[in-house]
Motif scaffolding. Sequence first.
Motif, PDB file in Angstrom:
ATOM      1  N   THR A  48       0.821  -1.217   0.000  1.00  0.00           N
ATOM      2  CA  THR A  48       0.000   0.000   0.000  1.00  0.00           C
ATOM      3  C   THR A  48       0.856   1.268   0.000  1.00  0.00           C
ATOM      4  OG1 THR A  48      -1.264  -1.323   1.535  1.00  0.00           O
ATOM      5  CG2 THR A  48      -2.150   0.836   0.993  1.00  0.00           C
ATOM      6  N   SER A  49       2.026   1.199   0.653  1.00  0.00           N
ATOM      7  CA  SER A  49       2.849   2.405   0.735  1.00  0.00           C
ATOM      8  C   SER A  49       3.481   2.756  -0.614  1.00  0.00           C
ATOM      9  CB  SER A  49       3.951   2.201   1.770  1.00  0.00           C
ATOM     10  OG  SER A  49       4.661   1.022   1.470  1.00  0.00           O
ATOM     11  N   LEU A  50       3.533   1.785  -1.536  1.00  0.00           N
ATOM     12  CA  LEU A  50       4.174   2.040  -2.830  1.00  0.00           C
ATOM     13  C   LEU A  50       3.170   2.169  -3.971  1.00  0.00           C
ATOM     14  CD1 LEU A  50       7.282  -0.286  -2.671  1.00  0.00           C
ATOM     15  CD2 LEU A  50       7.221   2.183  -2.512  1.00  0.00           C
ATOM     16  N   VAL A  51       1.877   2.183  -3.642  1.00  0.00           N
ATOM     17  CA  VAL A  51       0.870   2.310  -4.694  1.00  0.00           C
ATOM     18  C   VAL A  51       1.047   3.656  -5.397  1.00  0.00           C
ATOM     19  CG1 VAL A  51      -1.585   2.693  -5.080  1.00  0.00           C
ATOM     20  CG2 VAL A  51      -0.828   0.761  -3.719  1.00  0.00           C
ATOM     21  N   GLY A  52       1.011   3.630  -6.717  1.00  0.00           N
ATOM     22  CA  GLY A  52       1.227   4.860  -7.480  1.00  0.00           C
ATOM     23  C   GLY A  52       2.692   5.137  -7.734  1.00  0.00           C
ATOM     24  N   ARG A  53       3.567   4.241  -7.274  1.00  0.00           N
ATOM     25  CA  ARG A  53       4.997   4.465  -7.517  1.00  0.00           C
ATOM     26  C   ARG A  53       5.646   3.295  -8.250  1.00  0.00           C
ATOM     27  NH1 ARG A  53       7.992   6.784  -2.454  1.00  0.00           N
ATOM     28  NH2 ARG A  53       9.408   7.328  -4.148  1.00  0.00           N
TER      29      ARG A  53
ATOM     30  N   ALA B 156      12.369  15.701 -12.674  1.00  0.00           N
ATOM     31  CA  ALA B 156      13.096  15.242 -11.487  1.00  0.00           C
ATOM     32  C   ALA B 156      12.142  14.550 -10.519  1.00  0.00           C
ATOM     33  CB  ALA B 156      13.770  16.429 -10.809  1.00  0.00           C
ATOM     34  N   TYR B 157      10.959  15.151 -10.352  1.00  0.00           N
ATOM     35  CA  TYR B 157       9.979  14.537  -9.448  1.00  0.00           C
ATOM     36  C   TYR B 157       9.545  13.178  -9.978  1.00  0.00           C
ATOM     37  CZ  TYR B 157       5.697  13.760  -6.851  1.00  0.00           C
ATOM     38  OH  TYR B 157       4.730  13.199  -6.065  1.00  0.00           O
ATOM     39  N   ALA B 158       9.275  13.107 -11.289  1.00  0.00           N
ATOM     40  CA  ALA B 158       8.802  11.848 -11.874  1.00  0.00           C
ATOM     41  C   ALA B 158       9.865  10.756 -11.749  1.00  0.00           C
ATOM     42  CB  ALA B 158       8.434  12.061 -13.338  1.00  0.00           C
TER      43      ALA B 158
ATOM     44  N   VAL C 161      12.198  10.402  -9.418  1.00  0.00           N
ATOM     45  CA  VAL C 161      12.260   9.918  -8.046  1.00  0.00           C
ATOM     46  C   VAL C 161      10.954   9.225  -7.663  1.00  0.00           C
ATOM     47  CG1 VAL C 161      12.531  10.620  -5.637  1.00  0.00           C
ATOM     48  CG2 VAL C 161      13.872  11.718  -7.425  1.00  0.00           C
ATOM     49  N   ASP C 162       9.835   9.769  -8.145  1.00  0.00           N
ATOM     50  CA  ASP C 162       8.526   9.250  -7.744  1.00  0.00           C
ATOM     51  C   ASP C 162       8.288   7.829  -8.244  1.00  0.00           C
ATOM     52  OD1 ASP C 162       5.888   9.500  -6.608  1.00  0.00           O
ATOM     53  OD2 ASP C 162       5.169   9.531  -8.674  1.00  0.00           O
ATOM     54  N   HIS C 163       8.411   7.596  -9.551  1.00  0.00           N
ATOM     55  CA  HIS C 163       8.083   6.240 -10.003  1.00  0.00           C
ATOM     56  C   HIS C 163       9.063   5.610 -10.978  1.00  0.00           C
ATOM     57  CE1 HIS C 163       5.984   8.752 -13.048  1.00  0.00           C
ATOM     58  NE2 HIS C 163       6.527   7.868 -13.845  1.00  0.00           N
ATOM     59  N   MET C 164       9.847   6.426 -11.705  1.00  0.00           N
ATOM     60  CA  MET C 164      10.668   5.834 -12.760  1.00  0.00           C
ATOM     61  C   MET C 164      11.727   4.882 -12.202  1.00  0.00           C
ATOM     62  SD  MET C 164      11.269   8.831 -15.475  1.00  0.00           S
ATOM     63  CE  MET C 164       9.910   9.733 -16.186  1.00  0.00           C
ATOM     64  N   LEU C 165      12.497   5.334 -11.191  1.00  0.00           N
ATOM     65  CA  LEU C 165      13.560   4.487 -10.638  1.00  0.00           C
ATOM     66  C   LEU C 165      12.988   3.228 -10.011  1.00  0.00           C
ATOM     67  CD1 LEU C 165      15.989   7.088  -9.072  1.00  0.00           C
ATOM     68  CD2 LEU C 165      16.411   5.568 -10.989  1.00  0.00           C
ATOM     69  N   LEU C 166      11.930   3.401  -9.203  1.00  0.00           N
ATOM     70  CA  LEU C 166      11.339   2.236  -8.530  1.00  0.00           C
ATOM     71  C   LEU C 166      10.811   1.232  -9.537  1.00  0.00           C
ATOM     72  CD1 LEU C 166       9.473   3.957  -5.592  1.00  0.00           C
ATOM     73  CD2 LEU C 166      11.258   2.247  -5.402  1.00  0.00           C
ATOM     74  N   SER C 167      10.110   1.750 -10.577  1.00  0.00           N
ATOM     75  CA  SER C 167       9.564   0.845 -11.598  1.00  0.00           C
ATOM     76  C   SER C 167      10.694   0.113 -12.315  1.00  0.00           C
ATOM     77  CB  SER C 167       8.736   1.619 -12.616  1.00  0.00           C
ATOM     78  OG  SER C 167       7.681   2.270 -11.972  1.00  0.00           O
ATOM     79  N   THR C 168      11.784   0.838 -12.585  1.00  0.00           N
ATOM     80  CA  THR C 168      12.912   0.203 -13.259  1.00  0.00           C
ATOM     81  C   THR C 168      13.461  -0.954 -12.417  1.00  0.00           C
ATOM     82  OG1 THR C 168      13.436   2.290 -14.293  1.00  0.00           O
ATOM     83  CG2 THR C 168      15.163   0.635 -14.293  1.00  0.00           C
ATOM     84  N   PHE C 169      13.536  -0.745 -11.096  1.00  0.00           N
ATOM     85  CA  PHE C 169      14.008  -1.831 -10.239  1.00  0.00           C
ATOM     86  C   PHE C 169      13.051  -3.023 -10.277  1.00  0.00           C
ATOM     87  CE2 PHE C 169      16.741   1.357  -8.116  1.00  0.00           C
ATOM     88  CZ  PHE C 169      17.927   0.674  -8.292  1.00  0.00           C
ATOM     89  N   LEU C 170      11.751  -2.725 -10.308  1.00  0.00           N
ATOM     90  CA  LEU C 170      10.767  -3.814 -10.416  1.00  0.00           C
ATOM     91  C   LEU C 170      10.989  -4.611 -11.698  1.00  0.00           C
ATOM     92  CD1 LEU C 170       8.087  -5.106  -9.314  1.00  0.00           C
ATOM     93  CD2 LEU C 170       6.895  -3.546 -10.838  1.00  0.00           C
TER      94      LEU C 170
END
Lengths: 175, 287
Positions: A27-32, A132-134, A136-145
């Motif tokens: 739940t804490s990562l929803v939207g990211r 920059a916001y985008a 940090v917000d979702h691009m890096l995390l999604s790439t790791f996924l």
Amino acid sequence: MTIGRLGVVMFLLFVIESTLVPWFIPTSLVGRLYPHFTFVFVLYAAMYGTRHKALMLGLLYGLLQDVVFYGSLLGLHTFAMGLIGYVTGLLLEKRKVTMMSALFTIAVCCMVYEIIIYAVYRVFWFTRESLAYAVVDHMLLSTFLQLGFALAVYVPARRWVQSAIPVRQPEKEEE
Amino acid sequence: MRNKRLFFLMIGLILFIAVIGFSLRDRQLSAPEKFVNDSVAYVQQWLYKPAGYIAGFFEDIGNIRSLQEENEQLRTTAAAYARDKIKYNVIEKQNAQLERDLKFTERQRQLNDYQYLIAQVVSVSSDPYNPTIKIDLGSENGIKENMAVVTVDGLIGIVSKVSAFSSNVEPITSLDEKSPNSKSISVTVLGRENDSFGIIATYDQENGRFEMTRIPENDPMIVGDTVITSGLGRVFPRGLVVGTVETTPQAGDFGLTKVASVKPQADFNRLTEVFVVKMADNEGGTP
């Protein structure tokens, strides 16, 4: 495995990434975190198959994503997936791709893919986020996924792609 | 060879921009699109719901402690509901009588007559800027574009594209006044429906709040008020909860109207069952 079966596997991945995966995102990562598993397979097709098949698969599954989740614009995923699949294939087709370089390529391509999506939505004023916001917000995390998924399916994906898309070029060189 | 590639890239780019421009218009889905949508939705529905049940089961185990508290709360609410129900019945009868006496037209009478269609969510998009939700009702079930979609908590979205057996819902968290196909919701405040007014057309992604604009200068709105749809646009029915007012209205763009921020009420994640609100006369309305 034939190309048709590879297509079915990718269709199942497409279905899974929009139905099952959202339930596993904390739940804490929803939207990211946004899964793009079919895109990872397009990249595998580009690295271990041919650029034309990668282009074809990218266009097909990008179009599927566009049509099924048509909200306001069509063609964005078709273009991004097709282009990245083709260019990756063009650059890496004649090289031997090891696991590490495959994962590195996937990481770079995922970032490029996210940035193309961001750029098009930004140009058409669908979002006002700064880059920059985008990132940090979702691009890096999604790439790791995507990297985690790519690592998990590396062995079967490579085998499937190599058996589904025969590459003619290296055989000629051996002769 | 290189020139040929470049040529195809250029053709591709031009085609891509043309297709985007073409699809940006407010258009109905064509037959092949509907076919693909419906068949994919059919496959998706076998996966989304069972996954939801399993996830819900584990969530329930986690929530078992707060059950007692919730039970007590619900009992109080049920008692209040029973009391209000008697009052409501009397008032409804009186209202119908008055409407007859004042010779209301059929259209006026049906204004607050809504039908809630239960829909199951079949999938959610994995595109960060297009968070479309697919539901399993379509034009065959009477769904039309721009219908409101709600959960028990409040308004969550607007139907954006309709196929025969499935439709796409745009969550209100992707509203943006400046986007090419912007939609806006006219809202008011619960309890002061005739005194308060505002327009919600933008959701701020970075802090997760709606921007309510065009609030009149002398509006009595205060922090903590419940924001509901006003039904003035004739597209959304009246009284769907949107959120709560979080800041006191400040002077807006030109100082003529005020702006306030609104905290969303409904939870937009992990949706399973939603309701599509069908109005008695939904023809000819634009948001």
